[in-house]
Structure formats: structure tokens, C-alpha cells
Design a protein around this motif. Sequence first.
Motif, short mmCIF file in Angstrom:
data_model
loop_
_atom_site.label_atom_id
_atom_site.label_comp_id
_atom_site.label_asym_id
_atom_site.label_seq_id
_atom_site.Cartn_x
_atom_site.Cartn_y
_atom_site.Cartn_z
N LYS A 24 7.36 -5.47 -15.24
CA LYS A 24 7.91 -5.77 -16.56
C LYS A 24 8.66 -4.56 -17.12
O LYS A 24 8.19 -3.43 -17.03
CB LYS A 24 6.79 -6.19 -17.51
CG LYS A 24 7.28 -6.63 -18.88
CD LYS A 24 6.14 -7.09 -19.76
CE LYS A 24 6.66 -7.51 -21.14
NZ LYS A 24 5.58 -7.98 -22.02
N ASN A 25 9.83 -4.82 -17.67
CA ASN A 25 10.72 -3.83 -18.31
C ASN A 25 11.44 -2.94 -17.31
O ASN A 25 12.18 -2.03 -17.72
CB ASN A 25 9.96 -2.95 -19.31
CG ASN A 25 9.34 -3.75 -20.44
OD1 ASN A 25 9.89 -4.76 -20.87
ND2 ASN A 25 8.18 -3.31 -20.92
N GLN A 26 11.27 -3.15 -16.02
CA GLN A 26 11.97 -2.34 -15.02
C GLN A 26 13.30 -2.99 -14.64
O GLN A 26 13.47 -4.21 -14.73
CB GLN A 26 11.09 -2.11 -13.80
CG GLN A 26 9.88 -1.23 -14.09
CD GLN A 26 9.12 -0.85 -12.83
OE1 GLN A 26 9.08 -1.57 -11.84
NE2 GLN A 26 8.50 0.32 -12.88
N PHE A 27 14.24 -2.17 -14.15
CA PHE A 27 15.61 -2.64 -13.91
C PHE A 27 16.32 -1.67 -12.98
O PHE A 27 15.78 -0.62 -12.61
CB PHE A 27 16.38 -2.69 -15.25
CG PHE A 27 16.34 -1.39 -15.99
CD1 PHE A 27 17.24 -0.37 -15.71
CD2 PHE A 27 15.38 -1.15 -16.98
CE1 PHE A 27 17.20 0.85 -16.37
CE2 PHE A 27 15.34 0.07 -17.66
CZ PHE A 27 16.24 1.06 -17.35
N PRO B 19 0.80 -1.25 0.00
CA PRO B 19 0.00 0.00 0.00
C PRO B 19 0.83 1.28 0.00
O PRO B 19 0.28 2.37 -0.20
CB PRO B 19 -0.82 -0.12 1.30
CG PRO B 19 -0.65 -1.52 1.78
CD PRO B 19 0.67 -1.96 1.27
N ARG B 20 2.15 1.19 0.22
CA ARG B 20 2.95 2.40 0.42
C ARG B 20 4.08 2.55 -0.59
O ARG B 20 5.04 3.30 -0.36
CB ARG B 20 3.54 2.38 1.84
CG ARG B 20 2.47 2.56 2.90
CD ARG B 20 2.85 1.97 4.26
NE ARG B 20 4.19 2.26 4.68
CZ ARG B 20 4.80 1.56 5.65
NH1 ARG B 20 4.16 0.57 6.25
NH2 ARG B 20 6.02 1.86 6.02
N LEU B 21 3.99 1.90 -1.72
CA LEU B 21 5.06 1.97 -2.72
C LEU B 21 5.14 3.35 -3.36
O LEU B 21 4.12 3.97 -3.66
CB LEU B 21 4.83 0.91 -3.81
CG LEU B 21 4.95 -0.55 -3.38
CD1 LEU B 21 4.57 -1.47 -4.52
CD2 LEU B 21 6.37 -0.87 -2.90
N GLN B 22 6.37 3.79 -3.57
CA GLN B 22 6.63 5.04 -4.28
C GLN B 22 7.77 4.81 -5.26
O GLN B 22 8.52 3.84 -5.14
CB GLN B 22 7.00 6.16 -3.29
CG GLN B 22 5.90 6.52 -2.32
CD GLN B 22 6.31 7.64 -1.38
OE1 GLN B 22 7.46 8.06 -1.35
NE2 GLN B 22 5.36 8.13 -0.60
N ILE B 23 7.90 5.71 -6.24
CA ILE B 23 8.98 5.57 -7.22
C ILE B 23 10.33 5.59 -6.51
O ILE B 23 10.60 6.46 -5.67
CB ILE B 23 8.91 6.69 -8.26
CG1 ILE B 23 7.60 6.59 -9.07
CG2 ILE B 23 10.10 6.64 -9.21
CD1 ILE B 23 7.38 7.73 -10.04
N THR C 54 14.31 2.03 -12.05
CA THR C 54 12.93 2.24 -12.47
C THR C 54 11.92 1.43 -11.64
O THR C 54 10.80 1.21 -12.08
CB THR C 54 12.77 1.86 -13.95
OG1 THR C 54 13.17 0.49 -14.14
CG2 THR C 54 13.63 2.76 -14.82
N SER C 55 12.30 1.03 -10.47
CA SER C 55 11.41 0.25 -9.60
C SER C 55 10.57 1.17 -8.73
O SER C 55 10.66 2.40 -8.81
CB SER C 55 12.23 -0.68 -8.71
OG SER C 55 13.09 0.10 -7.88
N SER C 56 9.73 0.58 -7.89
CA SER C 56 9.03 1.32 -6.84
C SER C 56 9.32 0.63 -5.52
O SER C 56 9.58 -0.58 -5.49
CB SER C 56 7.52 1.36 -7.10
OG SER C 56 7.01 0.05 -7.29
N GLY C 57 9.29 1.40 -4.42
CA GLY C 57 9.66 0.79 -3.14
C GLY C 57 9.24 1.62 -1.95
O GLY C 57 8.62 2.68 -2.08
N MET C 58 9.60 1.13 -0.77
CA MET C 58 9.31 1.81 0.49
C MET C 58 10.25 1.26 1.56
O MET C 58 10.87 0.21 1.39
CB MET C 58 7.86 1.61 0.92
CG MET C 58 7.40 0.17 1.01
SD MET C 58 7.90 -0.75 2.51
CE MET C 58 6.89 0.04 3.74
#
Length: 288
Positions: A178-181, A112-116, A134-138
Motif C-alpha cells: 500500500k502507497n508504494q509506486f 524470502p529474499r525481497l530487498q528494497i 518504493t517497491s521491494s524485489g529480487m
Amino acid sequence: MAASKMRIVFGLLTFVTIGMIIGALFQLAFLRRLEDSYGTEFPLSRRLYQSRNFGNRQLSTGVLPWANDKEAETLRFRYIKPEIISWSPRIILLHNFLSIEECDYLVAIAKPRLQISTVVDTKTGKGIKSDVRTSSGMFLSPEERMYPMVQAIEKRISVYSQVPVENGELIQVLRYEKNQFYRPHHDYFSDTFNLKRGGQRVATVLMYLSDNVEGGETYFPMAGSGECSCGGKIMKGLCVKPLKGDAVLFWSMGLDGQSDPKSIHGGCEVLSGEKWSATKWMRQSATS
């Protein structure tokens, strides 16, 4: 005469067969006594062998000398299988480092708390957005760090990395679609701003939280002498395929105490599925 010989042969065969049966019975009785004495000496650790399904792998839970030992349970002594995959840079693959429940727990907290995701600006030491990631995380909060399951994971990380728990940063959970790295980079700091709290990063534990991912390997360009598949491309170096529950432990500093340039690593492009991971960075001294 022939009939007499046949009777003798038949009698000998019968005698040998009876002897073998009696010997087998004595052997079974002896083994049973050994089992009974073992159960008496280690009453808390005697268990019947059974099969336990661990993700896509079958593990055996048999007679454990540390059964009912909470410390051993926390450290997953029965399940974790360390595999040294490189000495320079130092990299250890820890099979079954997390349980399936722990993986799902971290994903549930983070979703629920993912950000770029951001990277560290070498001039200011602050996080900035970048095309190299290019992922998202927290990050887990200090309060979440006190949760029993998170504490168990952090203690396990401390034991295997041989760095005190208080030297660890907050766990970061990441999702690669997909396509993130994440382009190859170093985990150690090149700025002085981040060194003020806890000193340099010594080691990293990267934990895989999801299965059924194509691509998304962790790539070490300066490890090994062969080639590997990184996001569907053949690259020189060493690649670790993300497998739910496994973890990669590597050191950003060499045995001489200096930053190790060979520890450069990256996250290969995800071709299909979602790659979930959790990262824990360990510092030279306490972070709080």
C-alpha cells in the motif's frame, strides 16, 4: 363431414410429426458419424468439453488440435489471448500469459529474499536507492533459471517477444505494498556501462502475479489519446490494471532501431492489497 375433415387434419399432423422425428434421428446419426471420424483422424486431440476454473475466469477446454503437444502446452496456445492496446508505443496485453500455479511459484521463490528496489544510476550504471521507486524485489539466480517452470516461462516470453531466450536478463520479481509506486521512467539505458553486456534493452514483459489489488496500474503517459485511472487519480494516457496471469509486452525500441521515448511507463500507487509482478527485459544480443 366435419369429423372426416378433422381425421384428415390429424392424420397429416401425425405424418409431419413422425417425419420430423425421423429426420432428427438421421441428423443425430450423421453428427455422431462425423464425431467418430474426427476421433479416428485425430485420436490424440479428442476431448470431452468441460469447464475449468482459471482464477476468476471460466475457460473451456474442448477439442484441441494440439492436445498432448508439450510445446503447445509450454506456450499456452489455448489460453493466451493477445490484445494490441497501442501501436505507438508498441504495447500488447497478453491475457492469461501465466497460469495460476506459475504466478504462485514465482511469488514463493521471491518472498524470502525481497530487498528494497533500486534504480540504475545513469552515471555509473549501478543500482542505487531512490524515492522514485518504493517497491521491494529480487532477481532469480542463474540456477533458478534452469528450473523447468522458469524455463517454460522464459521460452514463452521469447516466442511472444520474438527475441532469443539467451538475450533475456534474469527475471525480477517485485512486491508493491500500500502507497508504494514507481514513477514514470524508460527501460532503455542512458549510460554506456550497461550496454557492454547484451546491448540495449529491446522489449519488456511485465507479468502480474496477484489479484485483489486496488490501484497499482501500469501507466503509459504517452500512449493513447484518452484518460485513465492511475492509483485513483485520473491521468492522461493509458493504464493497464494488474490481473493475475496477465502480462504486458512493450518495446523500448522503435521499428527504426532507435530508443522510443514514448515507451515511458510507471507503476501507479497501490491503494490496497499487495501487487506482485515479474519483469523480464530482453536485450539486443546475448547477456552471457
